[in-house]
Write a protein that holds these residues in place. Structure first.
Motif, PDB file in Angstrom:
ATOM      1  N   VAL A 103       0.859  -1.183   0.000  1.00 50.01           N
ATOM      2  CA  VAL A 103       0.000   0.000   0.000  1.00 50.01           C
ATOM      3  C   VAL A 103       0.894   1.231   0.000  1.00 50.01           C
ATOM      4  N   LEU A 104       0.635   2.122  -0.958  1.00 52.18           N
ATOM      5  CA  LEU A 104       1.336   3.395  -1.071  1.00 52.18           C
ATOM      6  C   LEU A 104       0.321   4.521  -0.903  1.00 52.18           C
ATOM      7  N   LYS A 105       0.795   5.753  -0.844  1.00 50.76           N
ATOM      8  CA  LYS A 105      -0.078   6.919  -0.687  1.00 50.76           C
ATOM      9  C   LYS A 105      -1.156   6.928  -1.770  1.00 50.76           C
ATOM     10  N   ASP A 106      -2.368   7.324  -1.389  1.00 52.69           N
ATOM     11  CA  ASP A 106      -3.529   7.437  -2.276  1.00 52.69           C
ATOM     12  C   ASP A 106      -3.982   6.095  -2.849  1.00 52.69           C
ATOM     13  N   HIS A 107      -3.729   5.011  -2.122  1.00 54.13           N
ATOM     14  CA  HIS A 107      -4.196   3.681  -2.541  1.00 54.13           C
ATOM     15  C   HIS A 107      -5.723   3.666  -2.529  1.00 54.13           C
ATOM     16  N   ALA A 108      -6.306   2.887  -3.423  1.00 49.45           N
ATOM     17  CA  ALA A 108      -7.763   2.728  -3.445  1.00 49.45           C
ATOM     18  C   ALA A 108      -8.219   2.072  -2.137  1.00 49.45           C
ATOM     19  N   PRO A 109      -9.435   2.363  -1.701  1.00 46.87           N
ATOM     20  CA  PRO A 109      -9.948   1.718  -0.485  1.00 46.87           C
ATOM     21  C   PRO A 109      -9.936   0.192  -0.633  1.00 46.87           C
ATOM     22  N   ILE A 110      -9.550  -0.499   0.434  1.00 42.26           N
ATOM     23  CA  ILE A 110      -9.453  -1.955   0.393  1.00 42.26           C
ATOM     24  C   ILE A 110      -9.644  -2.513   1.796  1.00 42.26           C
ATOM     25  N   VAL A 111     -10.228  -3.693   1.855  1.00 43.35           N
ATOM     26  CA  VAL A 111     -10.282  -4.486   3.082  1.00 43.35           C
ATOM     27  C   VAL A 111      -9.773  -5.865   2.701  1.00 43.35           C
ATOM     28  N   SER A 112      -8.826  -6.395   3.466  1.00 41.21           N
ATOM     29  CA  SER A 112      -8.237  -7.690   3.139  1.00 41.21           C
ATOM     30  C   SER A 112      -7.928  -8.470   4.407  1.00 41.21           C
ATOM     31  N   THR A 113      -7.971  -9.783   4.291  1.00 41.60           N
ATOM     32  CA  THR A 113      -7.531 -10.633   5.394  1.00 41.60           C
ATOM     33  C   THR A 113      -6.027 -10.826   5.279  1.00 41.60           C
ATOM     34  N   LEU A 114      -5.392 -11.038   6.411  1.00 45.79           N
ATOM     35  CA  LEU A 114      -3.950 -11.223   6.459  1.00 45.79           C
ATOM     36  C   LEU A 114      -3.621 -12.650   6.888  1.00 45.79           C
ATOM     37  N   ALA A 115      -2.572 -13.193   6.302  1.00 41.07           N
ATOM     38  CA  ALA A 115      -2.046 -14.488   6.702  1.00 41.07           C
ATOM     39  C   ALA A 115      -0.906 -14.250   7.687  1.00 41.07           C
ATOM     40  N   LYS A 116      -0.390 -15.315   8.256  1.00 40.00           N
ATOM     41  CA  LYS A 116       0.784 -15.183   9.126  1.00 40.00           C
ATOM     42  C   LYS A 116       1.975 -14.821   8.246  1.00 40.00           C
ATOM     43  N   GLY A 117       2.743 -13.827   8.667  1.00 34.73           N
ATOM     44  CA  GLY A 117       3.913 -13.422   7.894  1.00 34.73           C
ATOM     45  C   GLY A 117       4.418 -12.056   8.285  1.00 34.73           C
ATOM     46  N   ASP A 118       5.360 -11.548   7.475  1.00 38.01           N
ATOM     47  CA  ASP A 118       6.015 -10.270   7.749  1.00 38.01           C
ATOM     48  C   ASP A 118       5.205  -9.089   7.223  1.00 38.01           C
ATOM     49  N   LEU A 119       4.955  -8.120   8.087  1.00 37.02           N
ATOM     50  CA  LEU A 119       4.370  -6.842   7.716  1.00 37.02           C
ATOM     51  C   LEU A 119       5.536  -5.856   7.755  1.00 37.02           C
ATOM     52  N   VAL A 120       5.865  -5.268   6.606  1.00 33.11           N
ATOM     53  CA  VAL A 120       7.045  -4.412   6.505  1.00 33.11           C
ATOM     54  C   VAL A 120       6.617  -2.960   6.296  1.00 33.11           C
ATOM     55  N   ILE A 121       7.071  -2.096   7.195  1.00 30.77           N
ATOM     56  CA  ILE A 121       6.768  -0.666   7.152  1.00 30.77           C
ATOM     57  C   ILE A 121       7.999   0.080   6.673  1.00 30.77           C
ATOM     58  N   GLU A 122       7.789   1.046   5.774  1.00 29.31           N
ATOM     59  CA  GLU A 122       8.875   1.952   5.403  1.00 29.31           C
ATOM     60  C   GLU A 122       8.455   3.358   5.786  1.00 29.31           C
ATOM     61  N   ALA A 123       9.252   3.976   6.659  1.00 32.05           N
ATOM     62  CA  ALA A 123       8.978   5.339   7.115  1.00 32.05           C
ATOM     63  C   ALA A 123      10.294   6.076   7.281  1.00 32.05           C
ATOM     64  N   ASN A 124      10.385   7.255   6.700  1.00 27.53           N
ATOM     65  CA  ASN A 124      11.590   8.092   6.794  1.00 27.53           C
ATOM     66  C   ASN A 124      12.845   7.353   6.349  1.00 27.53           C
ATOM     67  N   GLY A 125      12.729   6.557   5.297  1.00 29.09           N
ATOM     68  CA  GLY A 125      13.882   5.852   4.756  1.00 29.09           C
ATOM     69  C   GLY A 125      14.313   4.628   5.538  1.00 29.09           C
TER      70      GLY A 125
ATOM     71  N   VAL B 102      -8.407   3.315   3.933  1.00 32.43           N
ATOM     72  CA  VAL B 102      -9.380   4.307   3.479  1.00 32.43           C
ATOM     73  C   VAL B 102      -8.767   5.693   3.628  1.00 32.43           C
ATOM     74  N   LYS B 103      -8.697   6.435   2.539  1.00 27.84           N
ATOM     75  CA  LYS B 103      -8.219   7.828   2.558  1.00 27.84           C
ATOM     76  C   LYS B 103      -6.895   7.994   3.299  1.00 27.84           C
ATOM     77  N   ASN B 104      -5.900   7.208   2.910  1.00 30.74           N
ATOM     78  CA  ASN B 104      -4.552   7.270   3.479  1.00 30.74           C
ATOM     79  C   ASN B 104      -4.493   6.960   4.970  1.00 30.74           C
ATOM     80  N   LYS B 105      -5.494   6.239   5.477  1.00 32.06           N
ATOM     81  CA  LYS B 105      -5.477   5.735   6.848  1.00 32.06           C
ATOM     82  C   LYS B 105      -5.529   4.218   6.773  1.00 32.06           C
ATOM     83  N   ILE B 106      -4.546   3.573   7.406  1.00 30.20           N
ATOM     84  CA  ILE B 106      -4.434   2.121   7.380  1.00 30.20           C
ATOM     85  C   ILE B 106      -4.648   1.602   8.796  1.00 30.20           C
ATOM     86  N   LEU B 107      -5.600   0.702   8.940  1.00 28.85           N
ATOM     87  CA  LEU B 107      -5.889   0.096  10.234  1.00 28.85           C
ATOM     88  C   LEU B 107      -5.672  -1.407  10.126  1.00 28.85           C
TER      89      LEU B 107
END
Length: 80
Positions: free
Chosen positions: A31-53, A68-73
């Motif tokens: 998911v990048l900035k201005d992604h379309a609204p989405i709801v998805s289930t997650l499997a077990k695995g790595d969630l990787v965040i990139e912030a400030n390089g 939704v609208k650049n908010k990820i929950l």
């Protein structure tokens, strides 16, 4: 974008991010900035965040993500 990762026990992460890569139950997706609204289930695995390089990795035990609208929950069953 604002990201929140929550488990039944606690709030694991809150903050601004540039991108997030998820272990979707149908395959990895990003998911990048201005992604379309989405709801998805997650499997077990790595969630990787990139912030400030910088990248940060959390291991989720499954859950649900809503974008939704650049908010990820992320509602995760557990996070290591």
């Amino acid at each position: 974008m604002n990201l929140e990762i929550i488990t039944p026990d606690k709030k694991v992460y809150t903050g601004e991010v540039n991108s997030v890569s998820f272990p979707g139950s149908e395959g990895r997706f990003q998911v990048l900035k201005d992604h379309a609204p989405i709801v998805s289930t997650l499997a077990k695995g790595d969630l990787v965040i990139e912030a400030n390089g910088k990248k940060q990795t959390f291991v989720v035990d499954g859950g649900v993500v809503e974008v939704v609208k650049n908010k990820i929950l992320v509602l995760a069953e557990a996070v290591a």
